[in-house]
Design a protein around this motif. Sequence first.
Motif, PDB file in Angstrom:
ATOM      1  N   LEU A 225      24.112  21.058  12.611  1.00 18.63           N
ATOM      2  CA  LEU A 225      22.285  20.988  13.246  1.00 18.63           C
ATOM      3  C   LEU A 225      22.638  20.922  14.970  1.00 18.63           C
ATOM      4  CD1 LEU A 225      18.997  20.992  12.411  1.00 18.63           C
ATOM      5  CD2 LEU A 225      19.763  18.095  12.909  1.00 18.63           C
ATOM      6  N   LEU A 226      23.044  20.318  15.710  1.00 18.20           N
ATOM      7  CA  LEU A 226      23.344  19.874  17.241  1.00 18.20           C
ATOM      8  C   LEU A 226      23.650  21.615  17.576  1.00 18.20           C
ATOM      9  CD1 LEU A 226      23.860  16.745  17.780  1.00 18.20           C
ATOM     10  CD2 LEU A 226      22.031  17.588  17.448  1.00 18.20           C
ATOM     11  N   PRO A 227      24.545  21.815  17.786  1.00 14.20           N
ATOM     12  CA  PRO A 227      25.329  23.228  18.520  1.00 14.20           C
ATOM     13  C   PRO A 227      23.879  23.945  18.017  1.00 14.20           C
ATOM     14  CG  PRO A 227      26.588  22.285  17.262  1.00 14.20           C
ATOM     15  CD  PRO A 227      25.766  21.462  16.886  1.00 14.20           C
TER      16      PRO A 227
ATOM     17  N   ILE B   6      10.747  12.677  11.658  1.00  7.31           N
ATOM     18  CA  ILE B   6      11.743  12.655  10.232  1.00  7.31           C
ATOM     19  C   ILE B   6      11.733  11.023  10.455  1.00  7.31           C
ATOM     20  CG2 ILE B   6      13.308  13.273   8.594  1.00  7.31           C
ATOM     21  CD1 ILE B   6      13.517  15.690  10.444  1.00  7.31           C
ATOM     22  N   ILE B   7      11.230  10.223   9.418  1.00 10.39           N
ATOM     23  CA  ILE B   7      11.593   8.793   9.458  1.00 10.39           C
ATOM     24  C   ILE B   7      12.347   8.148   8.589  1.00 10.39           C
ATOM     25  CG2 ILE B   7      10.638   6.546   9.658  1.00 10.39           C
ATOM     26  CD1 ILE B   7       8.055   7.785  10.826  1.00 10.39           C
TER      27      ILE B   7
ATOM     28  N   SER C  75      22.633  14.812   3.053  1.00 14.90           N
ATOM     29  CA  SER C  75      23.334  16.326   3.387  1.00 14.90           C
ATOM     30  C   SER C  75      21.943  17.223   3.616  1.00 14.90           C
ATOM     31  CB  SER C  75      24.397  16.598   3.325  1.00 14.90           C
ATOM     32  OG  SER C  75      24.362  16.530   1.749  1.00 14.90           O
ATOM     33  N   ASP C  76      21.218  16.870   3.389  1.00 21.31           N
ATOM     34  CA  ASP C  76      20.307  18.357   2.644  1.00 21.31           C
ATOM     35  C   ASP C  76      19.130  18.429   4.001  1.00 21.31           C
ATOM     36  OD1 ASP C  76      20.687  18.621   0.213  1.00 21.31           O
ATOM     37  OD2 ASP C  76      19.375  17.207  -0.953  1.00 21.31           O
ATOM     38  N   ILE C  77      19.307  17.262   5.039  1.00 24.91           N
ATOM     39  CA  ILE C  77      18.250  16.975   5.933  1.00 24.91           C
ATOM     40  C   ILE C  77      18.299  18.505   6.645  1.00 24.91           C
ATOM     41  CG2 ILE C  77      16.987  15.766   8.069  1.00 24.91           C
ATOM     42  CD1 ILE C  77      16.113  14.879   5.210  1.00 24.91           C
ATOM     43  N   ALA C  78      19.780  18.010   7.386  1.00 23.97           N
ATOM     44  CA  ALA C  78      19.922  19.553   8.400  1.00 23.97           C
ATOM     45  C   ALA C  78      19.702  21.372   8.504  1.00 23.97           C
ATOM     46  CB  ALA C  78      21.490  19.288   8.978  1.00 23.97           C
TER      47      ALA C  78
ATOM     48  N   MET D   3      27.000   7.737   7.631  1.00 21.22           N
ATOM     49  CA  MET D   3      25.382   8.620   7.176  1.00 21.22           C
ATOM     50  C   MET D   3      25.162   9.359   8.675  1.00 21.22           C
ATOM     51  SD  MET D   3      22.329   7.432   8.929  1.00 21.22           S
ATOM     52  CE  MET D   3      21.274   8.284   8.904  1.00 21.22           C
ATOM     53  N   VAL D   4      24.654   9.281   9.283  1.00 20.32           N
ATOM     54  CA  VAL D   4      24.787  10.079  10.939  1.00 20.32           C
ATOM     55  C   VAL D   4      25.046  11.364  10.418  1.00 20.32           C
ATOM     56  CG1 VAL D   4      24.435   9.379  13.478  1.00 20.32           C
ATOM     57  CG2 VAL D   4      24.128   7.619  11.809  1.00 20.32           C
ATOM     58  N   PRO D   5      26.605  10.865  11.138  1.00 21.90           N
ATOM     59  CA  PRO D   5      27.454  12.496  10.681  1.00 21.90           C
ATOM     60  C   PRO D   5      27.061  13.485   9.802  1.00 21.90           C
ATOM     61  CG  PRO D   5      28.632  10.923  11.578  1.00 21.90           C
ATOM     62  CD  PRO D   5      27.547  10.359  10.997  1.00 21.90           C
ATOM     63  N   THR D   6      26.736  12.555   8.750  1.00 20.51           N
ATOM     64  CA  THR D   6      26.496  13.627   7.477  1.00 20.51           C
ATOM     65  C   THR D   6      24.894  14.126   7.349  1.00 20.51           C
ATOM     66  OG1 THR D   6      27.509  12.283   6.055  1.00 20.51           O
ATOM     67  CG2 THR D   6      25.767  13.607   5.031  1.00 20.51           C
ATOM     68  N   LEU D   7      23.978  13.398   8.430  1.00 18.83           N
ATOM     69  CA  LEU D   7      22.577  14.117   8.756  1.00 18.83           C
ATOM     70  C   LEU D   7      22.543  14.818   9.695  1.00 18.83           C
ATOM     71  CD1 LEU D   7      19.712  13.424   8.736  1.00 18.83           C
ATOM     72  CD2 LEU D   7      19.765  11.565  10.533  1.00 18.83           C
ATOM     73  N   LEU D   8      23.627  14.803  10.676  1.00 24.78           N
ATOM     74  CA  LEU D   8      23.250  15.583  11.875  1.00 24.78           C
ATOM     75  C   LEU D   8      24.251  17.228  11.427  1.00 24.78           C
ATOM     76  CD1 LEU D   8      23.254  13.303  14.941  1.00 24.78           C
ATOM     77  CD2 LEU D   8      21.287  14.464  13.755  1.00 24.78           C
ATOM     78  N   THR D   9      24.402  17.491  10.703  1.00 27.21           N
ATOM     79  CA  THR D   9      25.583  18.024  10.117  1.00 27.21           C
ATOM     80  C   THR D   9      25.437  18.957   8.927  1.00 27.21           C
ATOM     81  OG1 THR D   9      27.672  17.220   9.195  1.00 27.21           O
ATOM     82  CG2 THR D   9      27.155  17.472  11.368  1.00 27.21           C
TER      83      THR D   9
END
Length: 556
Positions: free
Chosen positions: A280-282, A466-467, A508-511, A233-239
């Motif tokens: 997202l991060l870079p 974002i929670i 996957s929509d968040i980022a 989930m986390v990689p999907t959230l952040l990318t």
Amino acid sequence: MNLTEKICKSLLVSGLIAFLFFSVSLIIYLGNLQEYSFTILQLLLVTGLCSLGIFVVVFAGLLCFVRFKCFTAVLLVLTSILFCMWLQSNFLLWSSDESTLIQTFSALPVCGIFEILVYILVFYLVFRFQSFVITHLYKLGLIILVSQAVVIIPALLSYDSSNFNRLSNNSEIFSSIHQISKQENIYIILLDSFGNDSFHELYKSEYETTNQTFHDFEYFPHFIAKFPLTFYMVPTLLTGSDLFEKNLKWNPNKDYSHQSMSVKTYFKDKERMYNSENSLLPILAQNGYTNEMYPFCGTSIYFPKDCEWLSNTTLNEDALSRKKVFSCRVLEETILPFTCYRLSPLCLKYWSFQISYQCQQICYNLYSGKGWDSFQTLEFNNFSRFMQQEFVDETPFFTPPEEPQLDSRKYFKLYHLNGWHDLDLEPYSPSSEAYLKFGKAYFSQRLDAFFDYLKRSGSYDSSWIIILGDHGMHLSPAAAQFNPALLIKKPGVHQENILVNEDVVMMSDIAPSLLSELGIKTSKPFSIWRQTEDQKQERGKLWEDFIIKNLPKNTD
């Protein structure tokens, strides 16, 4: 055999058994660097001492029989055990569709029976050809040494501590956890196992309290996480990447624990996602944001490879105490129980892991000064069992300072908190008094304190918050595990009541949505607030097929 020969062969067999334990732990370590944070020198120190202890015990046991006629039989038994351990650790390795990490005999009965037959054959051959075994024991030992060296030497040559995915240290980042930007702040508060059903019941039953905390937020009840595990989930959230969605197929009608999960390509896929052009991060870093991630849940292997991992220590420990804990990280990260697990036959794997795990816990607690009492409170989980509970006053996130710490830099911060993860009350019922009481306290006493800190600093209005949950409670119905909670507060929003948004949203929509709302252009622009009719229909159908059709009939 004369006395000298007996002693020499005792030394050989004892040394080989100890060496097997040592080499297997080294092989596990070198083959899984992404999961560990301690150096090879720390490993050699701890496993070296353990191997030395094994050698002393086995050798002392053999010495007790050197003057008895049964010495040869005892030596042959230990030699047979040695060969069984060698075969077990190198050849008798079983994969399983069972999701439980600790495989048991009952999980793989055919393999377990085969192992027993192999063991019987080994004992038979050793005793049948005992003269040959005794005479050529040194040559047989050399075969074992060479076989282990063939695996270890190439891995040692390619060893690089930069491959660690968790760089555990006591950096100054602890002191910046509550630093707030005077410009812009983006906060993602990831609450483990925070399901939409839990928030929905709290929203209905404790509306006044919940609304008081979240009145400026937008609530998305139709939120889908297609992989109910944090690691995916986390990689999907952040990318915003759909790579896992393409490579993995999950059945929302089955509990996550009953589905086959392959991790063979996980780390490569994860890094591909983080290195993608829309990650997202870079992109945030290129636009002047300082990215900080705080995995207070105990692991961060799902973060980018160069992400800094925060140590499991409390802020009030002095430097000597912290150093003492750090120097024993090798005990904290279960490599010794996994060594015992790999060396054990299938019918004993569970118990060998459990016993060695319990012993390791005791050693860790005594060494780090936690004492015997804390042993009973530790969680049986590879990554989180030594993590402090969030409701302890020393937990950094929940204890913001009275005086706001303002900074000129723009911040993106992600906090992964334990959330509902350890709330394993059965039977599962998010409408029960226990679950409602927990949720009410979590929001009104904990998250509300963080919001108050932001308001005191004057940055609450200008902050994204974002929670969300990484997945639903694993005790909940299968489909509900794929429907975590999602609440978003946009900058400048002031409203009296929580706004409910009925649109379907993917993890996957968040980022891409966040980048779009920040005005940052990407190659695949998207915003959950500006979905086209086709996108809404596509997600609506996914919600119907993925969630609604698989929920129990009495679930809304």
